[in-house]
Scaffold this motif. Structure first.
Motif, PDB file in Angstrom:
ATOM      1  N   GLN A  70       0.828  -1.205   0.000  1.00  7.49           N
ATOM      2  CA  GLN A  70       0.000   0.000   0.000  1.00  7.49           C
ATOM      3  C   GLN A  70       0.864   1.258   0.000  1.00  7.49           C
ATOM      4  O   GLN A  70       0.591   2.202  -0.745  1.00  7.49           O
ATOM      5  N   THR A  71       1.915   1.276   0.807  1.00  5.48           N
ATOM      6  CA  THR A  71       2.792   2.442   0.879  1.00  5.48           C
ATOM      7  C   THR A  71       3.523   2.681  -0.432  1.00  5.48           C
ATOM      8  O   THR A  71       3.616   3.811  -0.912  1.00  5.48           O
ATOM      9  N   GLU A  72       4.017   1.602  -1.025  1.00  3.44           N
ATOM     10  CA  GLU A  72       4.834   1.724  -2.241  1.00  3.44           C
ATOM     11  C   GLU A  72       4.012   1.939  -3.504  1.00  3.44           C
ATOM     12  O   GLU A  72       4.428   2.663  -4.403  1.00  3.44           O
ATOM     13  N   GLN A  73       2.847   1.294  -3.599  1.00  2.00           N
ATOM     14  CA  GLN A  73       2.084   1.326  -4.851  1.00  2.00           C
ATOM     15  C   GLN A  73       0.684   1.902  -4.714  1.00  2.00           C
ATOM     16  O   GLN A  73      -0.021   2.068  -5.706  1.00  2.00           O
ATOM     17  N   GLY A  74       0.269   2.176  -3.500  1.00  2.00           N
ATOM     18  CA  GLY A  74      -1.089   2.645  -3.281  1.00  2.00           C
ATOM     19  C   GLY A  74      -2.065   1.484  -3.206  1.00  2.00           C
ATOM     20  O   GLY A  74      -1.685   0.315  -3.292  1.00  2.00           O
ATOM     21  N   ILE A  75      -3.316   1.823  -3.054  1.00  2.00           N
ATOM     22  CA  ILE A  75      -4.357   0.798  -2.981  1.00  2.00           C
ATOM     23  C   ILE A  75      -4.631   0.302  -4.395  1.00  2.00           C
ATOM     24  O   ILE A  75      -4.875   1.101  -5.297  1.00  2.00           O
ATOM     25  N   PRO A  76      -4.584  -1.015  -4.606  1.00  2.00           N
ATOM     26  CA  PRO A  76      -4.795  -1.567  -5.957  1.00  2.00           C
ATOM     27  C   PRO A  76      -6.136  -1.152  -6.562  1.00  2.00           C
ATOM     28  O   PRO A  76      -7.130  -0.962  -5.845  1.00  2.00           O
ATOM     29  N   ASP A  77      -6.160  -1.009  -7.869  1.00  3.15           N
ATOM     30  CA  ASP A  77      -7.386  -0.633  -8.579  1.00  3.15           C
ATOM     31  C   ASP A  77      -8.536  -1.591  -8.280  1.00  3.15           C
ATOM     32  O   ASP A  77      -9.678  -1.155  -8.122  1.00  3.15           O
ATOM     33  N   ALA A  78      -8.230  -2.887  -8.183  1.00  3.90           N
ATOM     34  CA  ALA A  78      -9.283  -3.873  -7.915  1.00  3.90           C
ATOM     35  C   ALA A  78      -9.928  -3.623  -6.554  1.00  3.90           C
ATOM     36  O   ALA A  78     -11.142  -3.806  -6.388  1.00  3.90           O
ATOM     37  N   VAL A  79      -9.152  -3.186  -5.586  1.00  4.05           N
ATOM     38  CA  VAL A  79      -9.689  -2.867  -4.265  1.00  4.05           C
ATOM     39  C   VAL A  79     -10.530  -1.595  -4.339  1.00  4.05           C
ATOM     40  O   VAL A  79     -11.627  -1.531  -3.771  1.00  4.05           O
ATOM     41  N   GLN A  80     -10.046  -0.593  -5.055  1.00  6.60           N
ATOM     42  CA  GLN A  80     -10.807   0.651  -5.222  1.00  6.60           C
ATOM     43  C   GLN A  80     -12.149   0.366  -5.898  1.00  6.60           C
ATOM     44  O   GLN A  80     -13.179   0.917  -5.502  1.00  6.60           O
ATOM     45  N   ASP A  81     -12.125  -0.509  -6.922  1.00  7.53           N
ATOM     46  CA  ASP A  81     -13.364  -0.882  -7.619  1.00  7.53           C
ATOM     47  C   ASP A  81     -14.340  -1.576  -6.672  1.00  7.53           C
ATOM     48  O   ASP A  81     -15.545  -1.307  -6.694  1.00  7.53           O
ATOM     49  N   LEU A  82     -13.822  -2.466  -5.832  1.00 10.02           N
ATOM     50  CA  LEU A  82     -14.670  -3.176  -4.877  1.00 10.02           C
ATOM     51  C   LEU A  82     -15.257  -2.206  -3.851  1.00 10.02           C
ATOM     52  O   LEU A  82     -16.458  -2.258  -3.551  1.00 10.02           O
ATOM     53  N   ALA A  83     -14.454  -1.305  -3.324  1.00 16.72           N
ATOM     54  CA  ALA A  83     -14.944  -0.323  -2.360  1.00 16.72           C
ATOM     55  C   ALA A  83     -16.011   0.567  -2.994  1.00 16.72           C
ATOM     56  O   ALA A  83     -17.023   0.884  -2.358  1.00 16.72           O
ATOM     57  N   ARG A  84     -15.805   0.942  -4.244  1.00 17.98           N
ATOM     58  CA  ARG A  84     -16.789   1.759  -4.960  1.00 17.98           C
ATOM     59  C   ARG A  84     -18.095   0.977  -5.136  1.00 17.98           C
ATOM     60  O   ARG A  84     -19.188   1.512  -4.959  1.00 17.98           O
ATOM     61  N   ALA A  85     -17.985  -0.323  -5.456  1.00 17.55           N
ATOM     62  CA  ALA A  85     -19.185  -1.157  -5.610  1.00 17.55           C
ATOM     63  C   ALA A  85     -19.949  -1.256  -4.290  1.00 17.55           C
ATOM     64  O   ALA A  85     -21.181  -1.209  -4.271  1.00 17.55           O
ATOM     65  N   VAL A  86     -19.226  -1.382  -3.181  1.00 19.04           N
ATOM     66  CA  VAL A  86     -19.870  -1.408  -1.858  1.00 19.04           C
ATOM     67  C   VAL A  86     -20.602  -0.094  -1.630  1.00 19.04           C
ATOM     68  O   VAL A  86     -21.765  -0.068  -1.219  1.00 19.04           O
ATOM     69  N   SER A  87     -19.934   1.005  -1.923  1.00 19.87           N
ATOM     70  CA  SER A  87     -20.517   2.321  -1.707  1.00 19.87           C
ATOM     71  C   SER A  87     -21.752   2.573  -2.571  1.00 19.87           C
ATOM     72  O   SER A  87     -22.730   3.158  -2.109  1.00 19.87           O
ATOM     73  N   GLU A  88     -21.730   2.098  -3.808  1.00 17.37           N
ATOM     74  CA  GLU A  88     -22.813   2.365  -4.755  1.00 17.37           C
ATOM     75  C   GLU A  88     -23.992   1.403  -4.626  1.00 17.37           C
ATOM     76  O   GLU A  88     -25.078   1.696  -5.115  1.00 17.37           O
ATOM     77  N   ALA A  89     -23.786   0.269  -3.980  1.00 21.29           N
ATOM     78  CA  ALA A  89     -24.855  -0.733  -3.864  1.00 21.29           C
ATOM     79  C   ALA A  89     -25.985  -0.210  -2.982  1.00 21.29           C
ATOM     80  O   ALA A  89     -25.757   0.517  -2.014  1.00 21.29           O
ATOM     81  N   SER A  90     -27.208  -0.593  -3.325  1.00 20.66           N
ATOM     82  CA  SER A  90     -28.328  -0.255  -2.443  1.00 20.66           C
ATOM     83  C   SER A  90     -28.422  -1.263  -1.294  1.00 20.66           C
ATOM     84  O   SER A  90     -28.948  -0.944  -0.229  1.00 20.66           O
ATOM     85  N   ALA A  91     -27.892  -2.465  -1.522  1.00 22.86           N
ATOM     86  CA  ALA A  91     -27.861  -3.508  -0.492  1.00 22.86           C
ATOM     87  C   ALA A  91     -26.744  -4.480  -0.846  1.00 22.86           C
ATOM     88  O   ALA A  91     -26.327  -4.566  -2.008  1.00 22.86           O
ATOM     89  N   ILE A  92     -26.291  -5.220   0.161  1.00 22.80           N
ATOM     90  CA  ILE A  92     -25.198  -6.175  -0.036  1.00 22.80           C
ATOM     91  C   ILE A  92     -25.574  -7.503   0.612  1.00 22.80           C
ATOM     92  O   ILE A  92     -26.078  -7.534   1.733  1.00 22.80           O
TER      93      ILE A  92
END
Length: 187
Positions: A45-67
């Motif tokens: 995380q320090t060297e490369q940042g948060i991976p795109d796949a993780v960012q996509d998953l977090a965005r999907a969690v945020s955008e979902a109406s339910a999980i």
């Protein structure tokens, strides 16, 4: 949109089958999450940042109406792949899980249907402050025998429980949307 998160990567996973059935009963748009993420590593995380796949998953969690999250039971707890995803998401900006209606499920071959894993999953999610669905609780015992060749539940009692659980989750998602709409219009 319903976001389905399976704690199993295995093809033919009973947890993925359970989520597919849950999505069918929930209705509307569905997204199946992909948890093929690198192992959490603070150096990465320090060297490369948060991976795109993780960012996509977090965005999907945020955008979902339910999980809907379903976990196998590995050594009396949730799967490592699911815990890894939760750890990664916790490193992203914002609070994507906060106040999100979440149904916790488990499918396992034992008699308890993954009850210990479901409990461990709730415990792991608690710091993120989701809105746990009031249920009914969906724990699927003898999961290997629970689905037919096309992936449909064959146990009518389990099917009825899943239908009620998804009806409740949908109602909770609709109520959360109304509440959120009221908050934004009062600002």
């Amino acid at each position: 949109m319903l976001l389905c998160i399976s704690g199993s990567l295995r093809r033919g996973s009973t947890n993925t089958c359970l989520l597919t059935e849950a999505a069918r009963h929930f209705g509307g748009p569905v997204r199946m999450a992909d948890l093929r993420l690198p192992l959490y590593d603070a150096d990465l995380q320090t060297e490369q940042g948060i991976p795109d796949a993780v960012q996509d998953l977090a965005r999907a969690v945020s955008e979902a109406s339910a999980i809907a999250v379903s976990t196998p039971e590995y050594n009396q707890s949730l799967s490592g792949v699911l815990k890894n995803a939760l750890d990664w998401i916790s490193r992203t900006e914002g609070s994507p899980w906060e106040d999100k209606p979440v149904a916790v499920m488990a499918a396992a071959n034992g008699r308890s249907g993954g009850a210990r894993a479901a409990y461990a999953l709730r415990w792991a999610l608690t710091p993120f402050r989701p809105r746990f669905s009031a249920g009914p609780e969906m724990l699927l015992p003898a999961a290997k025998e629970a689905f037919d060749a096309s992936g449909r539940l064959v146990d009518s009692r389990a099917e009825a429980t899943l239908v009620r659980a998804m009806e409740r989750l949908r109602a909770e998602a609709e109520a959360a949307a109304l509440t959120a709409g009221g908050r934004s219009s009062s600002r």
